[in-house]
Structure formats: structure tokens, C-alpha cells
Write an enzyme that holds these catalytic residues in place. Structure first.
Site, PDB file in Angstrom:
ATOM      1  CB  SER A 132      -0.967  -0.044   1.192  1.00  0.00           C
ATOM      2  OG  SER A 132      -1.985   0.911   1.063  1.00  0.00           O
ATOM      3  CG  HIS A 168      -5.559  -1.274  -1.278  1.00  0.00           C
ATOM      4  ND1 HIS A 168      -5.079  -2.457  -0.768  1.00  0.00           N
ATOM      5  CD2 HIS A 168      -4.908  -0.274  -0.611  1.00  0.00           C
ATOM      6  CE1 HIS A 168      -4.181  -2.197   0.173  1.00  0.00           C
ATOM      7  NE2 HIS A 168      -4.054  -0.879   0.280  1.00  0.00           N
TER       8      HIS A 168
END
Length: 240
Positions: A132, A168
Site C-alpha cells: 500500500s 487495492h
């Protein structure tokens, strides 16, 4: 024993639920370690994006014990815990950067001069990776919720990889349209994106493979076509 070429593993995964511990390292982190070539890997965990939370670090320590790795944390809050940050980072085989706020991560790294240190490590064969925020940081920029629930795009990444980043992609509905818009408007260049559990492996700045620690989920490249419209291409992906 460093990797034989500069290597980055940029992901939307890496942690899985543990059997007897809170978390374990997933196949993506194991793959990053394998690429380092180290027999007894020394892993540097960087948790700047979540404020160097000691409780989370305890979970990461347990995961390292399960994996049989030597792991140490580079803490920048409230101050670096080592006198020579460059020497500390370069003493490891793998640097794994955790998730959180990529905007805060980049600001703190700038204050402490960590970008040039990480570039030197990368050039010397220390495998860089993360999830991330710990993925976006290696690129020119990408979409982030660092500023609030409405996604924005940061463009001050380290730029080791001359692309944009999208993480994501399958679990947060706003991610894909924000990336498409940023590529269309020229805010981001060619952008490399991952679903949860997927990762992208680079040798130097060349994307060599998309991998996943899950049975589903993919990876994508978004480019701006000759008409100025975003075009998304799915990449072949290997299940680890």
C-alpha cells in the site's frame, strides 16, 4: 548476499492471519526475501506510514520469528533509534515498508534524508518492497486516502520506478476511477496497479512479473492512448 540487480516488489498484500500469532508474512514477502538470495535473511521493517506503532511492530516481530528471519525496525518516531541510518539500512538484505499514510511517510522521510539512503540500498542490491503506502512510495506517485476518505493523488514519490501506482484496485471501489482520471489528465504517467494480494516485481525500472499470494485478483497497467483516454490492460499473473 545482495540481489544481483536492483529489485523492488511493490504490492497490495504481504500479511496474512497467523495460525498462532496475530499475523504471518504472506507469500509476497517471502518472494521478496527469496529474490535477495540471503540464506539467513536480515529484514528491515519500516513502519513510518503508521507512525512506528510499537504494538504493530510486536506483531511483525512474531511473524519474523515464525518465518525464521532476523528482523529489525527502523523507527523515525520520536527520533531515529540508530546513530547512522544509512549504515543500519545497508546492513539488511530486504527493506519492507508497511502501509498507512504515504503522504506522511514521504514528508518524514524527506526530513530525515531517507530517500537517498534507500536509493543507495536499491542500487547495491538490497531488495525493496512494501504494501500500500509501502508500495506507492517507490513510484512517482499514486492514489491515496492520506488526506481523508476522498481519494487524492500524490506526485512526490521517490520515483525509483518512473510510473504511477494504483493499490487495492479490487477492494476499494474509488481506486480505479481515480487512477483512470489521473492518467487521462496527465497527473500520473503510465500507472501500474494491483488488486489485494497481488504484487509487481521490477528489476531496475523494468516490470518483469506480476505475482499474487491469493487464488484471485490481478494486476494492471493503465496508459493514456493517442486520443487522451485511459486504457487498462490486465497483466498475466503468477500465483505464488
Amino acid at each position: 548476499m545482495p540481489a544481483d540487480q536492483p529489485t523492488i516488489v511493490a504490492t497490495s498484500g504481504g500479511y496474512i492471519a497467523g495460525r498462532r500469532t496475530e499475523i504471518e508474512f504472506g507469500a509476497l514477502v517471502h518472494h521478496a526475501v527469496e529474490l535477495s538470495g540471503a540464506r539467513r535473511p536480515r529484514v528491515c521493517h519500516v513502519g513510518t506510514a503508521s507512525g512506528d506503532q510499537r504494538s504493530w511492530q510486536a506483531n511483525v516481530d512474531e511473524a519474523a520469528r515464525v518465518a525464521g528471519w532476523d528482523l529489525a525496525h527502523l523507527n523515525l518516531f520520536p527520533m531515529p533509534q540508530v546513530l547512522d541510518v544509512a549504515e543500519f539500512v545497508l546492513s539488511h538484505d530486504v527493506v519492507w515498508v508497511g502501509g498507512g499514510s504515504v503522504a506522511n511517510l514521504l514528508a518524514v522521510w524527506t526530513v530525515h534524508g531517507l530517500g537517498p539512503v534507500l536509493r543507495t540500498a536499491w542500487e547495491r542490491g538490497v531488495v525493496l518492497g512494501g504494501v500500500s503506502a509501502g508500495s506507492i512510495c517507490w513510484y512517482l506517485g499514486g492514489s491515496t486516502d492520506s488526506f481523508g476518505p476522498e481519494l487524492r493523488v500524490v506526485t512526490n514519490g521517490l520515483g525509483f520506478l518512473p510510473y504511477g501506482s494504483g493499490v487495492h484496485f479490487d477492494s476499494e471501489a474509488a481506486r480505479r476511477p481515480v487512477v483512470h482520471e489521473a492518467v487521462r489528465d496527465g497527473v500520473l504517467p503510465e500507472t501500474h496497479c494491483t488488486d489485494d494480494g497481488a504484487g509487481l516485481v521490477y528489476f531496475g525500472t523494468r516490470l518483469v512479473e506480476a505475482v499474487s499470494e491469493r487464488s484471485r485478483g490481478g494486476a494492471y497497467v493503465v496508459v493514456r492512448d493517442s486520443s487522451g483516454n485511459p486504457q487498462e490492460e490486465s497483466l498475466d499473473i503468477r500465483r505464488l
